[in-house]
Structures are given as structure tokens and as C-alpha cells.
Design a protein around this motif. Structure first.
Motif, PDB file in Angstrom:
ATOM      1  N   LEU A 242       0.833  -1.205   0.000  1.00 40.45           N
ATOM      2  CA  LEU A 242       0.000   0.000   0.000  1.00 40.45           C
ATOM      3  C   LEU A 242       0.866   1.253   0.000  1.00 40.45           C
ATOM      4  N   THR A 243       1.913   1.244   0.815  1.00 41.96           N
ATOM      5  CA  THR A 243       2.819   2.397   0.870  1.00 41.96           C
ATOM      6  C   THR A 243       3.515   2.601  -0.465  1.00 41.96           C
ATOM      7  N   ALA A 244       3.944   1.497  -1.107  1.00 39.44           N
ATOM      8  CA  ALA A 244       4.616   1.596  -2.403  1.00 39.44           C
ATOM      9  C   ALA A 244       3.672   2.166  -3.469  1.00 39.44           C
ATOM     10  N   LEU A 245       2.391   1.808  -3.391  1.00 40.66           N
ATOM     11  CA  LEU A 245       1.412   2.314  -4.358  1.00 40.66           C
ATOM     12  C   LEU A 245       1.192   3.816  -4.186  1.00 40.66           C
ATOM     13  N   LEU A 246       1.204   4.290  -2.945  1.00 42.61           N
ATOM     14  CA  LEU A 246       0.940   5.701  -2.667  1.00 42.61           C
ATOM     15  C   LEU A 246       2.198   6.554  -2.714  1.00 42.61           C
ATOM     16  N   ASN A 247       3.345   5.920  -2.472  1.00 40.50           N
ATOM     17  CA  ASN A 247       4.615   6.625  -2.400  1.00 40.50           C
ATOM     18  C   ASN A 247       5.050   7.090  -3.790  1.00 40.50           C
ATOM     19  N   ASP A 248       5.590   8.296  -3.870  1.00 40.37           N
ATOM     20  CA  ASP A 248       6.065   8.818  -5.153  1.00 40.37           C
ATOM     21  C   ASP A 248       7.412   9.498  -4.956  1.00 40.37           C
ATOM     22  N   PRO A 249       8.491   8.700  -4.887  1.00 44.29           N
ATOM     23  CA  PRO A 249       9.812   9.274  -4.594  1.00 44.29           C
ATOM     24  C   PRO A 249      10.333  10.208  -5.671  1.00 44.29           C
ATOM     25  N   ALA A 250       9.780  10.119  -6.884  1.00 42.56           N
ATOM     26  CA  ALA A 250      10.243  10.996  -7.970  1.00 42.56           C
ATOM     27  C   ALA A 250       9.642  12.392  -7.882  1.00 42.56           C
ATOM     28  N   GLN A 251       8.621  12.562  -7.036  1.00 37.74           N
ATOM     29  CA  GLN A 251       7.954  13.853  -6.899  1.00 37.74           C
ATOM     30  C   GLN A 251       8.444  14.576  -5.648  1.00 37.74           C
ATOM     31  N   ASP A 252       8.997  15.755  -5.829  1.00 35.66           N
ATOM     32  CA  ASP A 252       9.457  16.538  -4.687  1.00 35.66           C
ATOM     33  C   ASP A 252       8.369  17.472  -4.163  1.00 35.66           C
ATOM     34  N   ASN A 253       7.376  17.746  -5.012  1.00 37.37           N
ATOM     35  CA  ASN A 253       6.322  18.668  -4.591  1.00 37.37           C
ATOM     36  C   ASN A 253       5.297  17.966  -3.710  1.00 37.37           C
TER      37      ASN A 253
END
Length: 414
Positions: A242-253
Motif C-alpha cells: 500500500l505504501t509503495a502504491l501511494l509513495n512517489d519518490p520521484a515527486q518533490d512537490n
């Protein structure tokens, strides 16, 4: 004696089928049928295969294996892997540490053939240090795989725990001295002519540290929940997915809730199904079905007596047979799945039994590491255009050190 013959023929048939690229699960089912027929079980063999498939421990193991595969796939596809490596480059100025860390972090994702993912970074750093193709290949192979000896999410370690009855942390504790000895030996062999740093004076930024943590967050949560808070692996992995689905490490904003939820939902629709490794599912299912037939056939006690009458020390058998099984098949999972059921009846209980199971696991790992059928060996050798004999020369001393350390640990425990 007929049951022993059937077990030996099943073992050889499985290895032969694997050499011809038959899926491990199918090969194990064929082996189970051979054992059942040789033991006089007849049509009961089919019932036993089914019971092995629907057993609670099998279903739990399958769920864990599937979820680990999905987690690794999502992290790869969402850019966590790239962000992880970028953060690593920004944070580490020491080439030795970087060469050890890059393949090691890739290993956290348990991606088949994953050594090829870290190869470009190892190649880039290795070229700056004037390392040979064989040296770069050895570094990439060793530091991609050595951490698996103590990695709680490694599928083969989970299978070994399930088959042997020893918990993962006990096997990890056994493996730890051998792993550290192997790291030390490899460090000496691979980095004896490497010194200094890249000469980069870039100040470490908190942002880089946060990016690294963010990219690893799903794995961190799984490990903390399962190992620290003792939550069952399946719900812990569910939280990680679930965390991997919601996580977006490429987005800094910063993103609002609607954006986060929308991203997660779209990923779930496109990444969960492709992340299911069907080959691995068939393999684990086949191993557990084979185990059920072998247990009920009565061939194991007879085969155990046969091995003992040969006069070969048990520790030597426990080392040689798993090593050869891994070397012949190029599959660590196959070797562990084949040999633990065979040897389990021979082993004492308690810490002595753990010593043998640990030795079996390490031996299987060593055979897998140098097998010419091992996908990472084949891919990395081709990527670096390395001479395979030279690669083996780089690997042999760390392997000997790991083996000696494992043997010493086993002798202390037994």
C-alpha cells in the motif's frame, strides 16, 4: 529399498527437467509422482499432492512470495529504484562503499536477474578506478547476493524456515558470521588496489537523506512491522505494498489526498497483476506438494539409513548435496526445496539441527553463486565482457572463507 531408488530417481529427474528449462514446480510434481509410485502409494499420490497444495503453511508461503514479488515490481516501476541510486550517488563519496552499496540496495527488491540493474553504476565507478571486467563482475555478483544470507524478505530463506521449522531469525543468526567473513574477504580481494574518494566536495544534503529514506520506505515499514513489532508477514507486506502504491519518490512537490489516492489507485490497476511472478508461485507450490508426498511415502527414514550406512559424515553430505543441486540447476530455491526434506529426518533437534540447516543453506547459496546457469552470472558476465575463469578467480577466496566460517559455526553448534 524400492522407495529409496524412487527418491534418488526423482531427485535426478528433477535436475534433468530443470536443465531442459521445465518449470521447477512442474518438475517437483513429476518427482513427487515418481516417489509415490515407487513407494506403492498408487492413486493416493494424487490426494497427497492436493493436500500439499492446500495446506495452510503452503497457502501462507504462497501469499508471502506473491506479495514480495508485487512489492519489488511496484518499487521498480514507480521510480523508487532510480531515486534510491541517485540518492546514494549524492550521499557517498567513497568508491568502495558505493560499489558495495549499489548492488546491495538492488538486492532488497529481490528482482530476478537484478545484478544487471546495478551493473551500469558498477561499470561507471569501476572505469574511473581502472578495475578489470572480471573485478567489476565479481563485485556486482558478490554484493548483489551476499546480503541474502541475512535478508528476512529473501524467498529462499523464508522457504528454508518453513521447511525446517526453524524461525528466520535463528537461521539469520547462524548465517551472520559467514556473511561478515565473506564481506571482509571480498573487500580485501576486490578493493586491495582501490583507495581514496572521488574528490567530490559536495556537502551532504538532508534532502538526499530524505529521498533515500522515502525510496526505501515500503521496505523499511515491512521490516519494522514484522521484526520489531512481530506483526505477521502477510499484513506487514500488505502495508508495504500500500505504501509503495501511494509513495512517489520521484515527486518533490507536495500532493493533496486526492492526488495521492488517484495515483495509488491507477498504480494498483496497472502494477499489481504484472507484479505477480507466476513461475515462482508454481515453484513454491510444487516444492510443498513434493514435500507432502515424500513425507507420507516413508522413503525418508529408509533413505536416511542408506546415507548413514555409506559412512560419509553427515556434515559433508549436508554440504555437498545442496551445493551440487544448486550448481546443477542454477536455482537456490530448488536446492533448498529438494534437500531439506531429505535431510530433515537425519538431523538432531535444537541448536545442533540449526547448525546443519544453516550449513545446508550456505552450501546451497555457494553452489548457486557460481553456477553457470545462474542468471545474474550470465547477464553480468556478458555486460562487462568478462572472462568467466577470471570471474571465478575473484570469487573463489570469498567463497572459501564463507564456507570455512559456516563449517566452524556448524561444528560449534553440534
Amino acid at each position: 529399498m524400492l522407495s529409496v531408488t524412487g527418491l534418488i530417481l526423482a531427485f535426478l529427474t528433477i535436475i534433468l527437467l530443470l536443465k531442459y528449462k521445465v518449470n521447477l514446480g512442474m518438475a517437483m510434481v513429476v518427482g513427487g509422482i515418481m516417489v509415490g509410485i515407487a513407494s506403492g502409494l498408487g492413486l493416493t499420490t494424487v490426494t497427497l499432492l492436493w493436500e500439499g497444495l492446500i495446506d495452510k503453511s503452503t497457502l501462507e508461503l504462497l501469499a508471502i512470495v506473491v506479495m514480495i514479488g508485487i512489492l519489488g515490481y511496484i518499487m521498480k516501476e514507480t521510480g523508487s529504484l532510480k531515486k534510491m541510486l541517485d540518492s546514494l550517488l549524492a550521499l557517498i563519496n567513497n568508491p568502495k562503499v558505493l560499489l558495495m552499496s549499489a548492488p546491495g540496495l538492488i538486492s532488497l527488491l529481490s528482482v530476478p536477474g537484478g545484478a544487471i540493474i546495478s551493473a551500469p553504476m558498477v561499470d561507471e565507478i569501476g572505469n574511473k578506478l581502472d578495475l578489470s571486467p572480471e573485478n567489476k563482475t565479481s563485485i556486482n555478483i558478490i554484493y548483489r547476493h551476499i546480503w541474502y544470507m541475512c535478508y528476512p524478505l529473501y524467498q529462499t530463506l523464508i522457504l528454508a524456515s518453513n521447511l525446517s521449522g526453524y524461525d528466520k531469525l535463528s537461521i539469520i543468526a547462524y548465517n551472520f558470521p559467514a556473511m561478515m567473513a565473506g564481506i571482509a574477504a571480498s573487500y580485501y580481494i576486490n578493493f586491495k588496489n582501490v583507495s581514496g574518494n572521488f574528490g567530490i566536495n559536495k556537502k551532504r544534503d538532508l534532502k538526499d537523506i530524505m529521498n533515500l529514506v522515502k525510496s526505501l520506505l515500503p521496505l523499511i515499514l515491512v521490516l519494522v512491522l514484522s521484526l520489531v513489532f512481530k506483526i505477521h508477514f502477510i499484513p506487514a507486506l500488505a502495508v508495504g505494498i500500500l505504501t509503495a502504491l501511494l509513495n512517489d519518490p520521484a515527486q518533490d512537490n507536495k500532493r493533496d489526498f486526492v492526488q495521492i489516492f488517484s495515483t495509488g489507485w491507477n498504480r494498483a490497476k496497472t502494477m499489481i497483476i504484472p507484479g505477480i511472478n507466476r513461475g515462482l508461485i508454481y515453484s513454491v507450490a510444487g516444492i510443498m506438494m513434493f514435500r507432502r508426498v515424500v513425507e507420507e511415502s516413508g522413503s525418508i527414514p529408509v533413505f536416511s539409513d542408506f546415507l548413514l550406512r555409506m559412512g560419509i559424515p553427515l556434515w559433508l553430505l549436508v554440504f555437498i548435496i545442496p551445493f551440487m543441486a544448486s550448481f546443477a540447476t542454477g536455482l537456490n530455491l530448488a536446492s533448498v526445496g529438494l534437500t531439506i526434506p531429505i535431510f530433515l529426518h537425519l538431523l538432531p533437534g535444537g541448536t545442533a539441527g540449526l547448525g546443519y540447516i544453516g550449513l545446508l543453506f550456505v552450501s546451497s547459496k555457494m553452489g548457486y553463486l557460481v553456477s553457470p546457469m545462474h542468471l545474474c552470472i550470465a547477464l553480468t558476465k556478458e555486460y562487462f565482457k568478462a572472462n568467466i575463469a577470471g570471474v571465478y578467480r575473484e570469487l573463489i577466496i570469498p567463497m572459501i572463507v564463507i564456507t570455512i566460517t559456516a563449517l566452524v559455526t556448524t561444528f560449534v553448534l553440534i
